[in-house]
Design an enzyme around this catalytic site. Structure first.
Site, short mmCIF file in Angstrom:
data_model
loop_
_atom_site.label_atom_id
_atom_site.label_comp_id
_atom_site.label_asym_id
_atom_site.label_seq_id
_atom_site.Cartn_x
_atom_site.Cartn_y
_atom_site.Cartn_z
CG ASN A 1 -72.43 -172.10 13.47
OD1 ASN A 1 -71.74 -171.23 12.95
ND2 ASN A 1 -72.66 -173.27 12.90
NE ARG B 1 -68.60 -174.69 12.41
CZ ARG B 1 -69.02 -174.75 11.15
NH1 ARG B 1 -70.14 -174.19 10.81
NH2 ARG B 1 -68.30 -175.38 10.24
CG HIS C 1 -66.18 -180.43 7.46
ND1 HIS C 1 -66.04 -180.91 6.16
CD2 HIS C 1 -67.22 -179.59 7.44
CE1 HIS C 1 -66.99 -180.39 5.41
NE2 HIS C 1 -67.72 -179.57 6.16
NE ARG D 1 -68.35 -175.85 -0.47
CZ ARG D 1 -68.25 -176.10 0.83
NH1 ARG D 1 -67.10 -176.45 1.34
NH2 ARG D 1 -69.29 -176.01 1.62
CD GLU E 1 -69.87 -179.90 12.50
OE1 GLU E 1 -70.95 -180.04 11.89
OE2 GLU E 1 -68.90 -179.30 12.05
#
Ligand code: AMP
Length: 400
Positions: free
Chosen positions: A7, A91, A181, A242, A385
């Site tokens: 990743n 990823r 996601h 956010r 993940e």
């Protein structure tokens, strides 16, 4: 087969080596501060041995070299040769409309990932650099696979992904909802179907990935039909820093009042809003909840807004699917915050959702937290993940 999951971020490279025969992590680590001073690697073998070093890593190429050394030669080495690695899964954040599933990487795929950097400049370009550097270090004999964060959401119907703005912006610039996601939502939805004892094609599930970044997805018959993140991972509900969705007129109004540029506004919405912006305390859920308990009104308000907005998304997705068999909570907050789960689920008492408060206090474990007579099952399913990326990689390289 041993699979390396990579990743690559703008200044970091996270990795795991997973033995897919038993799905155990053989080693994992992080190359940090790539391109900055003080770049370093920290590596941990599955048996607890560790290796850490400060190494000059001006680019991702040196990071992959360091990773290779850690795996094959360091005090915490776990393999004797890179030939033991059967495949490498990367990823990749944005697959645009081009990639609707994971795929084997060749030169054309790598170039397409590079082109898609327009849609996710902070993520796709480092992902591309990671692939190039990885190929340089490991050669072309080990197959590499790209697993896209957006791919799972490509099944959304037009009505869910087209924004209410002139259609030409979709045609000219591909401005639409993509979601994020996806690897996590897919993983927990499939796991949830298994826990329900049903085929994924038979169930409706609302998956809530609530971490520092957070999104909710409606999964009908194993496919995403709607998701809360949008063109970028800013849309939806409030997150650590956010804003989530907001009346666009509020932004143009503030921009005019404070003479703020588009780039500054983007920075405010991405880095200074959400739990941090409302509470003024922290972007971290634990800090905000602690401040709330100590009587800080804005911190309590931030917690309350997040839970309320999550409940509204869950409710709207239950409506979108005309019902749901299960609600799943995952990621840092979803897996660990019983109060958030209780407060969200209270909104669904009207449709027979009942939480077993004793089970709800279990943290970070795969567990059903609804009562046996609850009309909708509610689960905590820890996301994984890396394992999901490794599974897709294995499936592609073995053709199974
Ligand atoms: P993630 O982005 O998935 O790593 O999630 C990070 C978020 O999870 C942060 O806001 C943390 O405060 C939150 N978190 C982690 N552990 C806990 C916990 N035990 N209780 C409440 N929130 C937690």
């Amino acid at each position: 087969m041993k699979i390396l999951v990579a990743n690559a971020g703008s200044s970091s490279l996270k990795y795991q080596l997973i033995d897919m025969d038993n799905e155990q992590v053989i080693a994992k680590g992080l190359c940090d501060k790539i391109g900055l001073s003080g770049s370093n690697i920290s590596h941990k073998a599955g048996d607890g041995r560790t290796y850490a070093a400060e190494i000059d890593m001006p680019t991702h190429a040196e990071a992959f070299e360091a990773l290779m050394f850690a795996l094959t030669e360091s005090d915490a080495k776990v393999i004797s040769s890179p030939k033991e690695i059967g495949a490498i899964g990367h990823r990749v954040v944005h697959g645009g409309t081009f990639f609707n599933k994971s795929c084997l990487i060749d030169d054309a795929v790598a170039e397409k990932i590079n082109e898609l950097k327009e849609l996710a400049p902070l993520h796709n370009y480092p992902n591309y650099l990671g692939i190039v550097a990885c190929t340089k270090t490991f050669g072309k004999d080990i197959p590499q696979v790209a697993v896209f964060d957006t791919a799972f959401h490509q099944t959304m119907p037009e009505k869910a992904y087209i924004f209410g703005i002139p259609y030409e912006y979709f045609e000219k610039y591909a401005v639409r909802r993509y979601g994020a996601h996806g690897t996590s939502h897919k993983y927990v939805a499939e796991r949830c179907a298994e826990l329900l004892g049903k085929d994924k094609s038979e169930v409706k599930i609302v998956t809530c990935h609530i971490g520092n970044g957070a999104s909710i997805t409606a999964v009908d018959k194993g496919e995403c039909v709607d998701t809360s993140m949008g063109f970028t991972p800013l849309d939806g509900f409030i997150m650590g820093t956010r804003s989530g969705g907001i009346d666009p007129s509020a932004l143009t109004y503030i921009a005019e009042k404070e003479n703020i540029s588009a780039a500054e506004m983007s920075n405010i919405l991405n880095k200074k809003s959400g739990l941090l912006g409302i509470s003024g305390v922290s972007s971290d859920n634990r800090d905000v909840s602690a401040a709330a308990q100590n009587g800080n009104h804005r911190a309590a308000l931030a917690n309350e807004i997040q839970r309320y907005q999550i409940a509204k998304f869950v409710g709207s997705y239950i409506a979108a699917m005309n019902g749901t068999d299960a609600i799943v909570f995952t990621a840092g907050i979803g897996e660990n915050d019983p109060v958030l789960r209780t407060e969200v689920c209270k909104h669904f008492e009207y449709m027979g959702v009942k939480i077993d408060e004793e089970k709800n206090h279990i943290r970070g474990e795969e567990v059903e937290i609804s009562t046996p007579d609850s009309k909708v099952k509610v689960y905590i399913i820890p996301t994984n993940e890396e394992l999901a990326i490794a599974k897709d990689t294995l499936a592609l390289v073995t053709g199974k």
